[in-house]
Motif scaffolding. Structure first.
Motif, mmCIF file in Angstrom:
data_model
loop_
_atom_site.group_PDB
_atom_site.id
_atom_site.type_symbol
_atom_site.label_atom_id
_atom_site.label_comp_id
_atom_site.label_asym_id
_atom_site.label_seq_id
_atom_site.Cartn_x
_atom_site.Cartn_y
_atom_site.Cartn_z
ATOM 1 N N VAL A 64 -10.954 -8.398 -8.355
ATOM 2 C CA VAL A 64 -10.992 -8.388 -9.897
ATOM 3 C C VAL A 64 -10.981 -6.344 -9.861
ATOM 4 N N ASN A 65 -12.153 -6.387 -8.764
ATOM 5 C CA ASN A 65 -13.191 -4.836 -8.585
ATOM 6 C C ASN A 65 -11.530 -3.665 -8.584
ATOM 7 N N ASP A 66 -10.513 -3.943 -8.218
ATOM 8 C CA ASP A 66 -8.994 -3.132 -8.249
ATOM 9 C C ASP A 66 -8.993 -3.694 -9.924
ATOM 10 N N CYS A 67 -8.497 -4.829 -10.382
ATOM 11 C CA CYS A 67 -8.183 -4.887 -11.299
ATOM 12 C C CYS A 67 -8.834 -4.122 -12.825
ATOM 13 N N CYS A 68 -10.178 -4.182 -12.103
ATOM 14 C CA CYS A 68 -10.671 -3.607 -13.539
ATOM 15 C C CYS A 68 -11.208 -2.103 -13.325
ATOM 16 N N PHE A 69 -10.665 -1.744 -12.119
ATOM 17 C CA PHE A 69 -11.025 -0.806 -12.184
ATOM 18 C C PHE A 69 -9.295 0.537 -12.417
ATOM 19 N N SER A 70 -8.850 -0.832 -12.284
ATOM 20 C CA SER A 70 -7.096 -0.550 -12.970
ATOM 21 C C SER A 70 -7.143 -0.103 -13.854
ATOM 22 N N PHE A 71 -7.695 -1.429 -15.077
ATOM 23 C CA PHE A 71 -7.765 -1.207 -16.633
ATOM 24 C C PHE A 71 -8.595 -0.429 -17.098
ATOM 25 N N CYS A 119 -10.192 2.436 -15.864
ATOM 26 C CA CYS A 119 -9.525 3.926 -15.379
ATOM 27 C C CYS A 119 -8.288 4.349 -14.502
ATOM 28 N N CYS A 120 -6.982 3.339 -15.213
ATOM 29 C CA CYS A 120 -6.098 3.639 -14.636
ATOM 30 C C CYS A 120 -5.366 5.260 -14.072
ATOM 31 N N SER A 121 -5.948 6.049 -14.149
ATOM 32 C CA SER A 121 -5.642 7.750 -13.688
ATOM 33 C C SER A 121 -6.426 7.700 -13.061
ATOM 34 N N CYS A 122 -7.882 6.954 -12.994
ATOM 35 C CA CYS A 122 -7.701 7.087 -11.998
ATOM 36 C C CYS A 122 -7.842 6.652 -10.068
ATOM 37 N N PHE A 123 -7.635 5.259 -10.919
ATOM 38 C CA PHE A 123 -6.598 3.951 -9.482
ATOM 39 C C PHE A 123 -5.764 5.050 -9.891
ATOM 40 N N ALA A 124 -4.613 4.756 -10.198
ATOM 41 C CA ALA A 124 -3.301 5.558 -10.314
ATOM 42 C C ALA A 124 -3.582 6.486 -8.871
ATOM 43 N N CYS A 125 -4.309 7.686 -9.086
ATOM 44 C CA CYS A 125 -4.535 9.300 -8.106
ATOM 45 C C CYS A 125 -4.686 8.115 -7.032
ATOM 46 N N ILE A 126 -5.562 8.195 -7.016
ATOM 47 C CA ILE A 126 -6.793 6.986 -5.573
ATOM 48 C C ILE A 126 -5.104 6.309 -4.585
ATOM 49 N N THR A 127 -4.602 5.039 -5.511
ATOM 50 C CA THR A 127 -3.347 4.990 -4.500
ATOM 51 C C THR A 127 -1.922 6.258 -4.463
ATOM 52 N N ALA A 128 -1.679 6.689 -5.360
ATOM 53 C CA ALA A 128 -0.831 7.893 -4.871
ATOM 54 C C ALA A 128 -1.227 7.721 -3.614
ATOM 55 N N ILE A 157 1.357 -2.767 -6.278
ATOM 56 C CA ILE A 157 1.517 -1.896 -5.219
ATOM 57 C C ILE A 157 0.029 -1.349 -4.539
ATOM 58 N N ARG A 158 -0.903 -1.517 -4.784
ATOM 59 C CA ARG A 158 -1.905 -1.346 -3.760
ATOM 60 C C ARG A 158 -2.444 -2.553 -3.352
ATOM 61 N N ARG A 159 -1.704 -4.074 -3.341
ATOM 62 C CA ARG A 159 -2.436 -5.612 -2.768
ATOM 63 C C ARG A 159 -0.821 -5.237 -2.010
ATOM 64 N N GLU A 160 0.486 -4.762 -2.109
ATOM 65 C CA GLU A 160 1.057 -4.926 -1.206
ATOM 66 C C GLU A 160 0.670 -3.618 0.290
ATOM 67 N N MET A 161 0.519 -2.596 -0.398
ATOM 68 C CA MET A 161 0.021 -1.876 1.068
ATOM 69 C C MET A 161 -0.892 -2.314 1.370
ATOM 70 N N LYS A 162 -2.298 -3.158 1.065
ATOM 71 C CA LYS A 162 -3.195 -3.984 2.356
ATOM 72 C C LYS A 162 -2.665 -5.224 2.704
ATOM 73 N N ALA A 163 -1.742 -6.109 2.073
ATOM 74 C CA ALA A 163 -0.488 -6.916 2.860
ATOM 75 C C ALA A 163 0.138 -6.116 4.077
ATOM 76 N N ARG A 164 0.886 -5.512 3.814
ATOM 77 C CA ARG A 164 1.991 -4.914 4.662
ATOM 78 C C ARG A 164 1.709 -4.047 5.912
ATOM 79 N N LEU A 165 0.200 -3.152 5.403
ATOM 80 C CA LEU A 165 0.042 -2.057 6.438
ATOM 81 C C LEU A 165 -1.518 -3.024 7.091
#
Length: 126
Positions: free
Chosen positions: A32-39, A41-50, A107-115
């Motif tokens: 829920v924290n990631d979902c709320c953060f991305s909703f 403040c998508c720009s910040c979340f996208a930058c961190i994920t990138a 994308i973030r969930r995928e990185m967590k699951a695979r890495l």
């Protein structure tokens, strides 16, 4: 009374996600924290994920200059190529255009699951 001596210690078994599909759907929210953060403040979340994917921290800010966000689209394609996920560029375009925050969450969930593989240790005595 005879004792059994352990000659070789059991080795951990590592199980990693090895599939050609996304491990979660586009709207599946397990954090829920990631979902709320991305909703909110998508720009910040996208930058961190990138950044966590190994790209330039500010690269997603380029998305504001196009109809289909090029960096979101590129990140999805990069994730698919990195992990061998079968999907279409059409789906990537739709998700990048209509569901930017959800796309970055996936994308973030995928990185967590695979890495971060799950490590199972067998503690049975032989």
């Amino acid at each position: 009374m005879a004792h059994r001596m352990v000659v070789q210690q059991p080795k951990p078994v590592i199980m990693a996600a090895a599939t050609d599909q996304w491990t979660t759907s586009i709207c599946e929210c397990d954090n829920v924290n990631d979902c709320c953060f991305s909703f909110w403040c998508c720009s910040c979340f996208a930058c961190i994920t990138a950044r966590d994917h190994g790209e330039c921290l500010c690269l997603p800010l380029v998305d504001s200059f196009g109809c289909i966000p090029p960096i979101t689209l590129s990140m999805r394609v990069s994730m698919r190529r990195t992990f061998g996920i079968k999907d279409t560029i059409c789906n990537d375009c739709i998700y990048a255009f209509c569901c930017g925050p959800c796309s970055y969450c996936q994308i973030r969930r995928e990185m967590k699951a695979r890495l971060h593989p799950v490590t199972l240790i067998n503690n049975r005595a032989q």
